[in-house]
Design a protein around this motif. Structure first.
Motif, PDB file in Angstrom:
ATOM      1  N   LYS A   8       0.704  -1.098  -0.172  1.00 55.91           N
ATOM      2  CA  LYS A   8       0.042   0.118  -0.068  1.00 55.91           C
ATOM      3  C   LYS A   8       0.878   1.289   0.025  1.00 55.91           C
ATOM      4  O   LYS A   8       0.430   2.391  -0.487  1.00 55.91           O
ATOM      5  N   VAL A   9       2.036   1.214   0.587  1.00 56.19           N
ATOM      6  CA  VAL A   9       3.035   2.506   0.689  1.00 56.19           C
ATOM      7  C   VAL A   9       3.234   2.671  -0.863  1.00 56.19           C
ATOM      8  O   VAL A   9       3.331   3.717  -1.264  1.00 56.19           O
ATOM      9  N   THR A  56       1.005   1.966  -3.657  1.00 50.48           N
ATOM     10  CA  THR A  56       0.082   2.228  -4.552  1.00 50.48           C
ATOM     11  C   THR A  56      -0.451   3.633  -3.685  1.00 50.48           C
ATOM     12  O   THR A  56      -1.143   4.445  -4.842  1.00 50.48           O
ATOM     13  N   ASN A  57      -0.377   3.711  -2.637  1.00 47.39           N
ATOM     14  CA  ASN A  57      -0.927   5.343  -2.054  1.00 47.39           C
ATOM     15  C   ASN A  57      -0.139   6.282  -2.500  1.00 47.39           C
ATOM     16  O   ASN A  57      -0.787   7.518  -2.455  1.00 47.39           O
ATOM     17  N   ASP A  58       1.008   5.848  -3.134  1.00 46.58           N
ATOM     18  CA  ASP A  58       2.017   6.997  -3.376  1.00 46.58           C
ATOM     19  C   ASP A  58       1.783   7.233  -4.932  1.00 46.58           C
ATOM     20  O   ASP A  58       2.603   8.137  -5.738  1.00 46.58           O
ATOM     21  N   SER A 103       2.559   1.519  -9.015  1.00 46.90           N
ATOM     22  CA  SER A 103       1.646   0.446  -9.412  1.00 46.90           C
ATOM     23  C   SER A 103       2.431  -0.920  -9.117  1.00 46.90           C
ATOM     24  O   SER A 103       3.725  -0.904  -9.229  1.00 46.90           O
ATOM     25  N   ALA A 138       9.151   6.266  -2.114  1.00 48.34           N
ATOM     26  CA  ALA A 138       8.020   5.158  -1.549  1.00 48.34           C
ATOM     27  C   ALA A 138       8.773   3.794  -1.563  1.00 48.34           C
ATOM     28  O   ALA A 138       8.561   3.189  -0.519  1.00 48.34           O
TER      29      ALA A 138
END
Length: 121
Positions: A31-32, A34-36, A39, A74
């Motif tokens: 998630k670190v 994808t949240n940034d 992909s 990220a």
């Protein structure tokens, strides 16, 4: 403007982890990325492979290889979080071009070795 790069992450997880927990656990870390805005291209698991050498007195581990695109910030944060988790025995993040170069170099060494062997025969 921060640039995204392609990376390959190899993670070795503690073999004691319930296999059904491995994917959700890794998703949590990823998630670190994808949240940034990064992909995840693919994720491959090799369960309970024998290790070439022992890490933390364990001779096997659950291997996962993840290919992803992200910023270096990220990626560093992902690496930091993985290293803090005691269920993660080892991590290695490579830029995709480094990973490709390493595979090519390995192949070249293997071919040179085979050629030397053939020359001796």
């Amino acid at each position: 403007m921060t640039h995204s790069h392609q990376y390959e992450l190899m993670v070795i997880l503690d073999p004691e982890i319930d296999e059904r927990q491995v994917a959700p656990k890794l998703d949590g870390f990823l998630k670190v990325i994808t949240n940034d805005g990064g992909s995840i291209e693919n994720l491959v698991f090799f369960f309970k492979r024998k290790r070439a050498y022992e890490t933390q007195k364990k001779t096997e581990g659950i291997y996962a290889v993840v290919n992803f695109t992200a910023t270096s910030e990220a990626t560093q944060e992902l690496d930091r979080q993985l290293k803090l988790n005691e269920q993660i025995m080892r991590t290695k993040v490579l830029r995709a071009e480094e990973a490709i170069a390493q595979v090519a170099a390995e192949k070249e060494r293997a071919e040179a070795k085979a050629a030397r062997k053939a020359a001796k025969a």
